[in-house]
Design a protein around this motif. Structure first.
Motif, mmCIF file in Angstrom:
data_model
loop_
_atom_site.group_PDB
_atom_site.id
_atom_site.type_symbol
_atom_site.label_atom_id
_atom_site.label_comp_id
_atom_site.label_asym_id
_atom_site.label_seq_id
_atom_site.Cartn_x
_atom_site.Cartn_y
_atom_site.Cartn_z
ATOM 1 N N LEU A 110 52.801 49.559 -7.507
ATOM 2 C CA LEU A 110 53.019 49.907 -6.103
ATOM 3 C C LEU A 110 52.394 51.248 -5.749
ATOM 4 O O LEU A 110 52.112 51.512 -4.577
ATOM 5 C CB LEU A 110 54.512 49.915 -5.774
ATOM 6 C CG LEU A 110 55.192 48.551 -5.745
ATOM 7 C CD1 LEU A 110 56.700 48.723 -5.548
ATOM 8 C CD2 LEU A 110 54.610 47.667 -4.657
ATOM 9 N N SER A 111 52.145 52.090 -6.731
ATOM 10 C CA SER A 111 51.523 53.392 -6.444
ATOM 11 C C SER A 111 50.108 53.227 -5.891
ATOM 12 O O SER A 111 49.578 54.140 -5.264
ATOM 13 C CB SER A 111 51.515 54.270 -7.693
ATOM 14 O OG SER A 111 50.734 53.682 -8.701
ATOM 15 N N ALA A 112 49.496 52.053 -6.096
ATOM 16 C CA ALA A 112 48.147 51.794 -5.586
ATOM 17 C C ALA A 112 48.148 51.197 -4.177
ATOM 18 O O ALA A 112 47.097 51.036 -3.572
ATOM 19 C CB ALA A 112 47.392 50.861 -6.535
ATOM 20 N N VAL A 113 49.322 50.859 -3.650
ATOM 21 C CA VAL A 113 49.414 50.290 -2.301
ATOM 22 C C VAL A 113 49.006 51.347 -1.292
ATOM 23 O O VAL A 113 49.362 52.520 -1.410
ATOM 24 C CB VAL A 113 50.848 49.783 -2.017
ATOM 25 C CG1 VAL A 113 51.030 49.430 -0.545
ATOM 26 C CG2 VAL A 113 51.167 48.583 -2.902
ATOM 27 N N GLU A 114 48.249 50.921 -0.305
ATOM 28 C CA GLU A 114 47.799 51.825 0.752
ATOM 29 C C GLU A 114 48.461 51.458 2.066
ATOM 30 O O GLU A 114 48.741 50.279 2.325
ATOM 31 C CB GLU A 114 46.284 51.761 0.898
ATOM 32 C CG GLU A 114 45.551 52.250 -0.342
ATOM 33 C CD GLU A 114 44.044 52.262 -0.172
ATOM 34 O OE1 GLU A 114 43.554 52.030 0.956
ATOM 35 O OE2 GLU A 114 43.361 52.503 -1.181
ATOM 36 N N ALA A 115 48.698 52.451 2.891
ATOM 37 C CA ALA A 115 49.262 52.218 4.217
ATOM 38 C C ALA A 115 48.389 51.203 4.947
ATOM 39 O O ALA A 115 47.160 51.295 4.910
ATOM 40 C CB ALA A 115 49.347 53.516 4.997
#
Length: 126
Positions: free
Chosen positions: A109-114
């Motif tokens: 989830l740390s790679a998810v972008e707005a």
């Protein structure tokens, strides 16, 4: 036990629903799409659900606990310390209703972008 699948960008989480009014409201609303918003240590997104703050609402969650914030009508997935945290805890900005749990790895989830697409749908592991 009812389950939903939450897909955020390239991450898919399989969530076991708890026996709560909020979980029932979320299950009744699926399928739906949203867009991700990020905050250090969490991903959250709008959901077409209304649920009052439950008596056992949490401010600090454990990894894998999925919550719903009544103010803002958002599902929150905490995966690490936030700016509100003390130490390694996952502290939310406000209390939220616990409605589901996942054992899936949340580190991606740390790679998810707005703005990433979010899809929430019923999941039947046949």
């Amino acid at each position: 036990m009812a389950k939903v699948k939450i897909s955020v960008g390239r991450v898919a989480l399989h969530v076991d629903l708890l026996d709560t009014p909020t979980a029932e409201a979320i299950l009744a609303a699926v399928p739906f799409d949203s867009r991700a918003t990020t905050w250090p240590g969490e991903v959250y997104f709008q959901a077409p659900v209304r649920a009052p703050l439950e008596q056992n609402a949490l401010e600090v969650v454990q990894s894998g606990e999925i919550v719903f914030r009544s103010e803002g009508e958002s599902i929150i997935i905490g995966y690490g310390p936030t700016p509100c945290s003390e130490g390694a805890e996952i502290r939310l900005a406000a209390r939220a209703n616990l409605w589901g749990r996942t054992t899936d790895d949340l580190t991606a989830l740390s790679a998810v972008e707005a703005g990433d697409l979010v899809r929430v749908e019923a999941f039947d592991p046949v």
